[in-house]
Design an enzyme around this catalytic site. Structure first.
Site, PDB file in Angstrom:
ATOM      1  N   MET A   1       0.773  -1.286  -0.006  1.00 27.69           N
ATOM      2  CA  MET A   1      -0.051   0.230   0.096  1.00 27.69           C
ATOM      3  C   MET A   1       0.929   1.033  -0.038  1.00 27.69           C
ATOM      4  O   MET A   1       1.361   1.540   1.049  1.00 27.69           O
ATOM      5  CB  MET A   1      -1.053   0.110   1.393  1.00 27.69           C
ATOM      6  N   PRO A   2       0.998   1.761  -1.161  1.00 32.88           N
ATOM      7  CA  PRO A   2       1.971   3.050  -1.249  1.00 32.88           C
ATOM      8  C   PRO A   2       1.292   4.135  -0.519  1.00 32.88           C
ATOM      9  O   PRO A   2       0.152   4.407  -0.735  1.00 32.88           O
ATOM     10  CB  PRO A   2       2.038   3.360  -2.558  1.00 32.88           C
TER      11      PRO A   2
END
Length: 61
Positions: A1-2
């Site tokens: 999850m950036p």
């Protein structure tokens, strides 16, 4: 999850910040092969007088 954090001097409009967040999301999705739904962009509006590179106050231009 950036997670993408962007620090900017305050003064951009809500529309500019929305466009920036959308464009950053597009690039991160393409380059990192991450679904857009997993990308979180945080935009921090920094008041003038809160940024001191090299020990000196940085004023917005």
């Amino acid at each position: 999850m950036p997670f993408v954090k962007i620090d900017l001097f305050e003064g951009r409009s809500e529309e500019q910040k929305i466009e920036l967040a959308r464009e950053v999301t597009e690039v991160v999705s393409r380059v990192a092969k991450a679904p857009k739904e997993a990308i979180h962009v945080f935009i921090n509006d920094m008041p003038e007088g809160t940024y001191y590179p090299h020990g000196e106050m940085k004023k917005k231009n």
